[in-house]
Design an enzyme around this catalytic site. Structure first.
Site, PDB file in Angstrom:
ATOM      1  N   CYS A 172      10.536   7.128  33.927  1.00 38.28           N
ATOM      2  CA  CYS A 172      10.783   8.355  34.685  1.00 38.28           C
ATOM      3  C   CYS A 172       9.764   8.512  35.814  1.00 38.28           C
ATOM      4  O   CYS A 172      10.119   8.934  36.905  1.00 38.28           O
ATOM      5  CB  CYS A 172      10.763   9.575  33.763  1.00 38.28           C
ATOM      6  SG  CYS A 172      12.353   9.886  32.956  1.00 38.28           S
ATOM      7  N   CYS A 218       0.811  -1.217   0.000  1.00 37.70           N
ATOM      8  CA  CYS A 218       0.000   0.000   0.000  1.00 37.70           C
ATOM      9  C   CYS A 218       0.845   1.268   0.000  1.00 37.70           C
ATOM     10  O   CYS A 218       0.531   2.225  -0.682  1.00 37.70           O
ATOM     11  CB  CYS A 218      -0.928   0.030   1.206  1.00 37.70           C
ATOM     12  SG  CYS A 218      -2.170  -1.267   1.142  1.00 37.70           S
ATOM     13  N   HIS A 219       1.906   1.248   0.778  1.00 35.21           N
ATOM     14  CA  HIS A 219       2.667   2.492   0.977  1.00 35.21           C
ATOM     15  C   HIS A 219       3.850   2.657   0.038  1.00 35.21           C
ATOM     16  O   HIS A 219       4.430   3.742  -0.014  1.00 35.21           O
ATOM     17  CB  HIS A 219       3.179   2.574   2.421  1.00 35.21           C
ATOM     18  CG  HIS A 219       2.091   2.803   3.430  1.00 35.21           C
ATOM     19  ND1 HIS A 219       1.450   4.007   3.560  1.00 35.21           N
ATOM     20  CD2 HIS A 219       1.525   1.973   4.351  1.00 35.21           C
ATOM     21  CE1 HIS A 219       0.545   3.916   4.537  1.00 35.21           C
ATOM     22  NE2 HIS A 219       0.568   2.698   5.029  1.00 35.21           N
ATOM     23  N   CYS A 278       7.869  16.237  36.086  1.00 35.72           N
ATOM     24  CA  CYS A 278       8.816  16.206  34.966  1.00 35.72           C
ATOM     25  C   CYS A 278       9.649  17.482  35.010  1.00 35.72           C
ATOM     26  O   CYS A 278      10.860  17.462  34.812  1.00 35.72           O
ATOM     27  CB  CYS A 278       8.079  16.164  33.624  1.00 35.72           C
ATOM     28  SG  CYS A 278       6.752  14.957  33.485  1.00 35.72           S
ATOM     29  N   CYS A 281      12.837  17.908  37.273  1.00 32.47           N
ATOM     30  CA  CYS A 281      14.111  17.419  36.748  1.00 32.47           C
ATOM     31  C   CYS A 281      14.480  18.083  35.424  1.00 32.47           C
ATOM     32  O   CYS A 281      15.569  18.611  35.280  1.00 32.47           O
ATOM     33  CB  CYS A 281      14.071  15.900  36.596  1.00 32.47           C
ATOM     34  SG  CYS A 281      14.157  15.046  38.197  1.00 32.47           S
TER      35      CYS A 281
HETATM   36  C1  HEC Z   1      14.029  12.370  39.257  1.00 31.56           C
HETATM   37  C2  HEC Z   1      14.267  13.124  38.066  1.00 31.56           C
HETATM   38  C3  HEC Z   1      13.386  12.846  36.857  1.00 31.56           C
HETATM   39  C4  HEC Z   1      12.034  13.054  36.743  1.00 31.56           C
HETATM   40  C5  HEC Z   1      11.054  13.518  37.812  1.00 31.56           C
HETATM   41  C6  HEC Z   1      11.701  12.772  35.371  1.00 31.56           C
HETATM   42  N1  HEC Z   1      12.809  12.376  34.678  1.00 31.56           N
HETATM   43 FE1  HEC Z   1      12.950  12.055  32.701  1.00 31.56          FE
HETATM   44  N2  HEC Z   1      14.910  11.544  32.916  1.00 31.56           N
HETATM   45  C7  HEC Z   1      15.623  11.569  34.092  1.00 31.56           C
HETATM   46  C8  HEC Z   1      16.976  11.121  33.847  1.00 31.56           C
HETATM   47  C9  HEC Z   1      18.074  11.007  34.888  1.00 31.56           C
HETATM   48  C10 HEC Z   1      17.053  10.829  32.469  1.00 31.56           C
HETATM   49  C11 HEC Z   1      18.290  10.342  31.723  1.00 31.56           C
HETATM   50  C12 HEC Z   1      19.194  11.517  31.415  1.00 31.56           C
HETATM   51  C13 HEC Z   1      18.515  12.509  30.506  1.00 31.56           C
HETATM   52  O1  HEC Z   1      18.390  12.229  29.304  1.00 31.56           O
HETATM   53  O2  HEC Z   1      18.013  13.546  31.007  1.00 31.56           O
HETATM   54  C14 HEC Z   1      15.744  11.126  31.915  1.00 31.56           C
HETATM   55  C15 HEC Z   1      15.437  11.015  30.578  1.00 31.56           C
HETATM   56  C16 HEC Z   1      14.233  11.389  30.007  1.00 31.56           C
HETATM   57  C17 HEC Z   1      13.964  11.396  28.595  1.00 31.56           C
HETATM   58  C18 HEC Z   1      14.910  10.979  27.489  1.00 31.56           C
HETATM   59  C19 HEC Z   1      15.618  12.156  26.882  1.00 31.56           C
HETATM   60  C20 HEC Z   1      16.505  11.793  25.733  1.00 31.56           C
HETATM   61  O3  HEC Z   1      17.029  12.709  25.088  1.00 31.56           O
HETATM   62  O4  HEC Z   1      16.692  10.611  25.442  1.00 31.56           O
HETATM   63  C21 HEC Z   1      12.669  11.839  28.438  1.00 31.56           C
HETATM   64  C22 HEC Z   1      11.914  11.989  27.134  1.00 31.56           C
HETATM   65  C23 HEC Z   1      12.154  12.101  29.757  1.00 31.56           C
HETATM   66  N3  HEC Z   1      13.120  11.832  30.693  1.00 31.56           N
HETATM   67  C24 HEC Z   1      10.876  12.559  30.023  1.00 31.56           C
HETATM   68  C25 HEC Z   1      10.355  12.742  31.300  1.00 31.56           C
HETATM   69  C26 HEC Z   1       8.962  13.097  31.560  1.00 31.56           C
HETATM   70  C27 HEC Z   1       7.908  13.371  30.512  1.00 31.56           C
HETATM   71  C28 HEC Z   1       8.838  13.147  32.923  1.00 31.56           C
HETATM   72  C29 HEC Z   1       7.577  13.369  33.736  1.00 31.56           C
HETATM   73  C30 HEC Z   1       6.553  12.357  33.565  1.00 31.56           C
HETATM   74  C31 HEC Z   1      10.144  12.867  33.497  1.00 31.56           C
HETATM   75  N4  HEC Z   1      11.025  12.594  32.482  1.00 31.56           N
HETATM   76  C32 HEC Z   1      10.446  12.885  34.851  1.00 31.56           C
HETATM   77  C33 HEC Z   1      15.149  12.001  35.303  1.00 31.56           C
HETATM   78  C34 HEC Z   1      13.848  12.386  35.563  1.00 31.56           C
HETATM   79  C1  HEC Z   2      -4.242  -2.024   2.682  1.00 33.41           C
HETATM   80  C2  HEC Z   2      -3.359  -0.866   2.605  1.00 33.41           C
HETATM   81  C3  HEC Z   2      -2.424  -0.576   3.757  1.00 33.41           C
HETATM   82  C4  HEC Z   2      -1.555  -1.449   4.381  1.00 33.41           C
HETATM   83  C5  HEC Z   2      -1.338  -2.929   4.102  1.00 33.41           C
HETATM   84  C6  HEC Z   2      -0.844  -0.664   5.351  1.00 33.41           C
HETATM   85  N1  HEC Z   2      -1.291   0.636   5.349  1.00 33.41           N
HETATM   86 FE1  HEC Z   2      -0.616   2.133   6.506  1.00 33.41          FE
HETATM   87  N2  HEC Z   2      -2.058   3.365   5.752  1.00 33.41           N
HETATM   88  C7  HEC Z   2      -2.923   3.034   4.741  1.00 33.41           C
HETATM   89  C8  HEC Z   2      -3.840   4.142   4.518  1.00 33.41           C
HETATM   90  C9  HEC Z   2      -4.947   4.181   3.491  1.00 33.41           C
HETATM   91  C10 HEC Z   2      -3.487   5.130   5.458  1.00 33.41           C
HETATM   92  C11 HEC Z   2      -4.176   6.470   5.703  1.00 33.41           C
HETATM   93  C12 HEC Z   2      -3.890   7.421   4.654  1.00 33.41           C
HETATM   94  C13 HEC Z   2      -2.459   7.796   4.706  1.00 33.41           C
HETATM   95  O1  HEC Z   2      -2.054   8.497   5.631  1.00 33.41           O
HETATM   96  O2  HEC Z   2      -1.701   7.376   3.803  1.00 33.41           O
HETATM   97  C14 HEC Z   2      -2.335   4.610   6.186  1.00 33.41           C
HETATM   98  C15 HEC Z   2      -1.648   5.324   7.163  1.00 33.41           C
HETATM   99  C16 HEC Z   2      -0.507   4.891   7.797  1.00 33.41           C
HETATM  100  C17 HEC Z   2       0.277   5.689   8.711  1.00 33.41           C
HETATM  101  C18 HEC Z   2      -0.011   7.120   9.131  1.00 33.41           C
HETATM  102  C19 HEC Z   2       0.634   8.034   8.121  1.00 33.41           C
HETATM  103  C20 HEC Z   2       0.359   9.481   8.405  1.00 33.41           C
HETATM  104  O3  HEC Z   2       0.855  10.317   7.630  1.00 33.41           O
HETATM  105  O4  HEC Z   2      -0.334   9.809   9.349  1.00 33.41           O
HETATM  106  C21 HEC Z   2       1.329   4.917   9.112  1.00 33.41           C
HETATM  107  C22 HEC Z   2       2.431   5.313  10.090  1.00 33.41           C
HETATM  108  C23 HEC Z   2       1.195   3.636   8.451  1.00 33.41           C
HETATM  109  N3  HEC Z   2       0.084   3.672   7.660  1.00 33.41           N
HETATM  110  C24 HEC Z   2       2.065   2.579   8.612  1.00 33.41           C
HETATM  111  C25 HEC Z   2       1.842   1.305   8.078  1.00 33.41           C
HETATM  112  C26 HEC Z   2       2.671   0.154   8.387  1.00 33.41           C
HETATM  113  C27 HEC Z   2       3.903   0.162   9.270  1.00 33.41           C
HETATM  114  C28 HEC Z   2       2.125  -0.906   7.716  1.00 33.41           C
HETATM  115  C29 HEC Z   2       2.553  -2.353   7.773  1.00 33.41           C
HETATM  116  C30 HEC Z   2       2.695  -2.939   9.112  1.00 33.41           C
HETATM  117  C31 HEC Z   2       0.953  -0.399   6.988  1.00 33.41           C
HETATM  118  N4  HEC Z   2       0.829   0.944   7.228  1.00 33.41           N
HETATM  119  C32 HEC Z   2       0.144  -1.169   6.184  1.00 33.41           C
HETATM  120  C33 HEC Z   2      -2.946   1.850   4.046  1.00 33.41           C
HETATM  121  C34 HEC Z   2      -2.250   0.714   4.383  1.00 33.41           C
END
Ligand code: HEC
Ligand code: HEC
Length: 281
Positions: free
Chosen positions: A242, A99-100, A197, A200
């Site tokens: 987290c 499809c895609h 979130c 931190c």
């Molecule tokens: C106690 C501190 C703490 C809190 C609260 C926390 N995090 Fe984190 N988070 C971390 C640490 C440590 C890492 C790993 C180092 C980094 O990438 O900041 C991390 C990593 C992440 C990453 C990955 C970033 C990357 O670049 O890969 C995301 C996304 C994230 N946190 C989202 C959240 C969200 C959303 C919340 C709230 C629901 C949250 N964190 C709460 C400590 C925290």
């Molecule tokens: C029978 C046809 C069909 C098959 C098989 C199919 N798709 Fe799709 N897919 C579509 C249609 C139609 C849409 C909605 C219209 C669009 O965004 O292209 C869609 C939308 C999507 C989207 C959202 C795209 C956007 O821009 O929002 C993703 C991600 C996606 N398909 C991934 C997949 C993956 C991964 C597979 C295989 C595991 C898959 N599709 C199999 C037809 C298909």
């Protein structure tokens, strides 16, 4: 882990950890020779002035793994998804490719705008939801589980097609209540440690939390390969971890709560380049 969070908590309570923020070093990220934006001035409505990719806070060794796709361990999984893209599965006898067509064309830019409002579902959907709708309704195959290998690999392959493009999500119209809900979650203090979130990733980024250099917690590199668990990790998997670290009851990957939070966190990183698949500690 427990001690370090306890220490952070005590420091936050006494105001100590809120002292001068350490800005990350001035470095640039080129992946296979293509420059990616890892630092950008935030919009006026943003609570932060400057946005930095999580890559900027990692050690030299971890950073290096992301600069060459041959060295990046995430590509083992991306290759698996390339195979899955062409594989016929389910009662309808279809593959994604049928499809895609070429993933490089059809999925270009998709990740940069995720998550997004889906009118048919009447919800904000993450890329995983779209993949599973295709699997269940269009292929009549089993849905893939959130935050598991097949799904994370496909999300990485799809994300890769947006690499280098700026994160740009639509938080207006019907997505707005989701955005607001995500924002509220971001500032909610969870768990026994009463940390949000923001405690931190907004108030303490740049500081060390034991051996970890705290980033701004952006999701522009997801799914991300973590050296810690040697596999791909989804956005919702990271959120879950987290929240659990604050010793709170967490939400499920795929839940409405995490999709709302994902939309808000994506917005916080607008303008940073999609880095998928990134490498983190
Ligand atoms: C106690 C501190 C703490 C809190 C609260 C926390 N995090 Fe984190 N988070 C971390 C640490 C440590 C890492 C790993 C180092 C980094 O990438 O900041 C991390 C990593 C992440 C990453 C990955 C970033 C990357 O670049 O890969 C995301 C996304 C994230 N946190 C989202 C959240 C969200 C959303 C919340 C709230 C629901 C949250 N964190 C709460 C400590 C925290
Ligand atoms: C029978 C046809 C069909 C098959 C098989 C199919 N798709 Fe799709 N897919 C579509 C249609 C139609 C849409 C909605 C219209 C669009 O965004 O292209 C869609 C939308 C999507 C989207 C959202 C795209 C956007 O821009 O929002 C993703 C991600 C996606 N398909 C991934 C997949 C993956 C991964 C597979 C295989 C595991 C898959 N599709 C199999 C037809 C298909």
């Amino acid at each position: 882990m427990r001690h370090m969070i306890a220490a952070l908590c005590a420091a936050t309570a006494s105001g100590l950890a809120l002292a001068a923020l350490a800005e990350p070093d001035d470095q640039s990220l080129a992946v296979d020779g293509v420059e990616l934006v890892t630092e950008i001035k935030a919009s006026d409505e943003h609570p932060l002035d400057m946005l930095y990719s999580g890559w900027r806070f990692r050690t030299d060794e971890t950073q290096a793994l992301q600069t060459d796709d041959f060295d990046n361990p995430a590509f083992i999984f991306v290759e698996q998804a390339v195979d899955a893209w062409d594989t016929v599965e389910g009662e309808a006898g279809k593959s994604c490719a049928e499809c895609h067509g070429a993933v490089e064309e059809s999925m270009k830019g998709v990740r940069a705008g995720m998550p997004k409002w889906d009118a048919e579902a009447g919800e904000v959907w993450s890329v995983e939801n779209f993949v599973n709708r295709c699997r269940t309704e269009r292929m009549q195959a089993e849905p893939w589980k959130w935050d598991k290998a097949d799904m994370n690999a496909m999300a990485a392959l799809i994300g890769l097609q947006s690499r280098g493009m700026p994160v740009d999500v639509d938080v207006s119209g019907p997505a707005e209540p989701w955005f607001k809900r995500g924002e509220e979650m971001y500032y909610t203090r969870y768990g026994q440690l009463e940390l949000s979130c923001a405690s931190c990733h907004e108030e303490n980024y740049g500081n060390m939390i034991r051996a970890d250099h705290l980033s701004q917690g952006h999701i522009n590199g997801f799914p991300t390969y973590r050296l810690k668990n040697t596999k791909l990790n989804s956005v919702h998997g990271r959120f879950k971890g987290c929240i659990r670290d604050t010793r709170a009851h967490t939400f499920k990957p795929g839940s409405e709560e995490f999709r709302a939070l994902e939309l808000y966190v994506a917005w916080r990183g607008e303008g940073l380049a999609v880095e998928t698949p990134s490498v983190r500690q």
